[in-house]
Design a protein around this motif. Structure first.
Motif, mmCIF file in Angstrom:
data_model
loop_
_atom_site.group_PDB
_atom_site.id
_atom_site.type_symbol
_atom_site.label_atom_id
_atom_site.label_comp_id
_atom_site.label_asym_id
_atom_site.label_seq_id
_atom_site.Cartn_x
_atom_site.Cartn_y
_atom_site.Cartn_z
ATOM 1 N N VAL A 46 32.871 36.497 46.949
ATOM 2 C CA VAL A 46 31.827 35.518 46.636
ATOM 3 C C VAL A 46 30.435 36.050 46.949
ATOM 4 O O VAL A 46 29.534 35.997 46.101
ATOM 5 C CB VAL A 46 32.076 34.191 47.376
ATOM 6 N N ILE A 47 30.236 36.554 48.153
ATOM 7 C CA ILE A 47 28.902 37.021 48.531
ATOM 8 C C ILE A 47 28.421 38.171 47.643
ATOM 9 O O ILE A 47 27.271 38.143 47.183
ATOM 10 C CB ILE A 47 28.850 37.368 50.038
ATOM 11 N N PRO A 48 29.256 39.170 47.325
ATOM 12 C CA PRO A 48 28.792 40.192 46.374
ATOM 13 C C PRO A 48 28.402 39.603 45.016
ATOM 14 O O PRO A 48 27.423 40.049 44.399
ATOM 15 C CB PRO A 48 29.996 41.132 46.249
ATOM 16 N N ALA A 49 29.161 38.592 44.548
ATOM 17 C CA ALA A 49 28.828 37.954 43.267
ATOM 18 C C ALA A 49 27.485 37.240 43.354
ATOM 19 O O ALA A 49 26.634 37.371 42.457
ATOM 20 C CB ALA A 49 29.927 36.977 42.861
ATOM 21 N N THR A 192 37.252 23.934 36.159
ATOM 22 C CA THR A 192 36.788 24.991 35.263
ATOM 23 C C THR A 192 35.268 25.062 35.294
ATOM 24 O O THR A 192 34.588 24.105 35.699
ATOM 25 C CB THR A 192 37.239 24.736 33.820
ATOM 26 N N ALA A 193 34.740 26.169 34.802
ATOM 27 C CA ALA A 193 33.290 26.307 34.707
ATOM 28 C C ALA A 193 32.713 25.248 33.787
ATOM 29 O O ALA A 193 31.644 24.690 34.058
ATOM 30 C CB ALA A 193 32.935 27.704 34.200
ATOM 31 N N THR A 194 33.413 24.939 32.706
ATOM 32 C CA THR A 194 32.946 23.908 31.773
ATOM 33 C C THR A 194 32.767 22.575 32.475
ATOM 34 O O THR A 194 31.775 21.863 32.266
ATOM 35 C CB THR A 194 33.944 23.756 30.602
ATOM 36 N N GLN A 195 33.718 22.222 33.338
ATOM 37 C CA GLN A 195 33.628 20.963 34.075
ATOM 38 C C GLN A 195 32.475 20.984 35.076
ATOM 39 O O GLN A 195 31.748 19.990 35.221
ATOM 40 C CB GLN A 195 34.943 20.687 34.790
ATOM 41 N N MET A 196 32.289 22.102 35.753
ATOM 42 C CA MET A 196 31.205 22.204 36.730
ATOM 43 C C MET A 196 29.842 22.199 36.047
ATOM 44 O O MET A 196 28.888 21.592 36.546
ATOM 45 C CB MET A 196 31.401 23.449 37.598
ATOM 46 N N VAL A 217 38.188 30.831 46.419
ATOM 47 C CA VAL A 217 37.624 31.278 45.140
ATOM 48 C C VAL A 217 38.416 32.525 44.755
ATOM 49 O O VAL A 217 38.140 33.617 45.223
ATOM 50 C CB VAL A 217 36.117 31.588 45.240
ATOM 51 N N GLY A 218 39.445 32.306 43.960
ATOM 52 C CA GLY A 218 40.349 33.406 43.656
ATOM 53 C C GLY A 218 41.465 33.528 44.678
ATOM 54 O O GLY A 218 42.065 34.593 44.839
ATOM 55 N N GLY A 219 41.763 32.433 45.387
ATOM 56 C CA GLY A 219 42.885 32.445 46.327
ATOM 57 C C GLY A 219 42.482 32.222 47.768
ATOM 58 O O GLY A 219 41.351 31.892 48.076
ATOM 59 N N GLU A 228 37.212 33.846 37.992
ATOM 60 C CA GLU A 228 36.558 33.954 36.685
ATOM 61 C C GLU A 228 35.727 32.712 36.377
ATOM 62 O O GLU A 228 34.645 32.817 35.787
ATOM 63 C CB GLU A 228 37.601 34.161 35.579
ATOM 64 N N GLU A 229 36.215 31.546 36.771
ATOM 65 C CA GLU A 229 35.463 30.306 36.526
ATOM 66 C C GLU A 229 34.211 30.265 37.394
ATOM 67 O O GLU A 229 33.150 29.803 36.964
ATOM 68 C CB GLU A 229 36.348 29.083 36.794
ATOM 69 N N HIS A 230 34.338 30.741 38.611
ATOM 70 C CA HIS A 230 33.177 30.838 39.504
ATOM 71 C C HIS A 230 32.127 31.777 38.907
ATOM 72 O O HIS A 230 30.923 31.468 38.915
ATOM 73 C CB HIS A 230 33.643 31.337 40.870
#
Length: 261
Positions: A46-49, A192-196, A217-219, A228-230
């Motif tokens: 998360v932090i690198p992203a 999902t990203a669409t929902q967010m 986030v991914g487990g 991927e949604e994040h």
């Protein structure tokens, strides 16, 4: 006369829309990305992203967690990058007397805590976090969203220790109506990203803000969204950067404090 009234209403509508557009640090809405429970994936993925988009996140750390104590330098580096290290207590106590709380152990059952114990543990967590990041200003997040020890709102005894406290109830509010002792948030689990993105658009239409509450986030946690949604969410926020203020919980709290003063 009728034309004059229509003109006045049109001007008022334009002024209202301009006011909303300037409502959050000069932008249409604010978005806060919060991550609970101090997971390895927060440091590893998360932090690198977030850093790649130059976004700040708020990470609510359980101060006694091995992911904190064994990776102190990485959390310190995250703070230096602008991420907030928030207080999620020392041991993450939840009220085991509530329905569906079979996961709560005897040692971290908030219903058996004294008020003094809760306050001391939260302040101990604050000191441990300060030892990592050197900061005195931060926000708090209620474990399991539990606000009370029996009938007592325990945060009432900690208001001077924090800028704000994040709760788990959703809702879109204007800055002056926000309860800084229980700031609204949207819990994301399998979303999902669409929902967010739809939730963000609703906040923008309301001239409001949205606080996202993530765990895995991914487990790494039963409450999880796909990595991927994040990533799609972050891409959207970057594309909408001129309209959306992506900020930390502590900076949002300070901004709301000024609006309410």
């Amino acid at each position: 006369m009728k034309l004059k009234s229509v003109l006045i209403l049109s001007l008022l509508s334009i002024a209202h829309n301009l006011c909303l557009a300037q409502n959050w640090n000069g932008k249409k809405c604010a978005v806060v990305l919060t991550y609970d429970d101090a997971l390895n994936v927060h440091l590893d993925k998360v932090i690198p992203a977030l850093n790649s988009f130059n976004f700040k996140g708020t990470f609510y750390l359980i101060a006694s967690s091995p992911v904190v104590t064994n990776r102190i330098e990485e959390w310190k580096t995250a703070s230096e990058k602008g991420h907030e290290l928030g207080n999620h207590t020392l041991y993450h106590p939840c009220d085991g007397s509530l329905p569906g709380r079979d996961f709560v152990g005897k040692d971290n059952d908030l219903s058996s805590y004294t008020l003094d114990r809760a306050v001391k543990e939260i302040r101990t967590a604050n000191q441990l976090l300060k030892d990592i990041d050197g900061k005195s200003e931060r926000t708090f997040a209620y474990p399991c969203g539990d606000l009370k020890i029996r009938d007592t709102l325990y945060y009432d005894y900690l208001k001077n220790d924090f800028v704000a406290a994040r709760g788990v109830e959703s809702g879109f509010l204007q800055a002056r109506k926000v309860d800084l002792a229980n700031v609204n948030s949207f819990v994301e689990n399998g979303t999902t990203a669409t929902q967010m993105i739809a939730q963000i658009e609703e906040a923008e239409k309301s001239g409001s803000f949205i606080v996202f509450l993530f765990h895995g986030v991914g487990g790494e946690h039963p409450m999880n969204i796909h990595l991927e949604e994040h990533q799609k969410l972050l891409l959207y926020l970057k594309e909408k950067e001129k309209d959306i203020w992506v900020t930390s919980m502590v900076d949002l709290g300070k901004y709301i404090q000024k609006k309410q003063s």
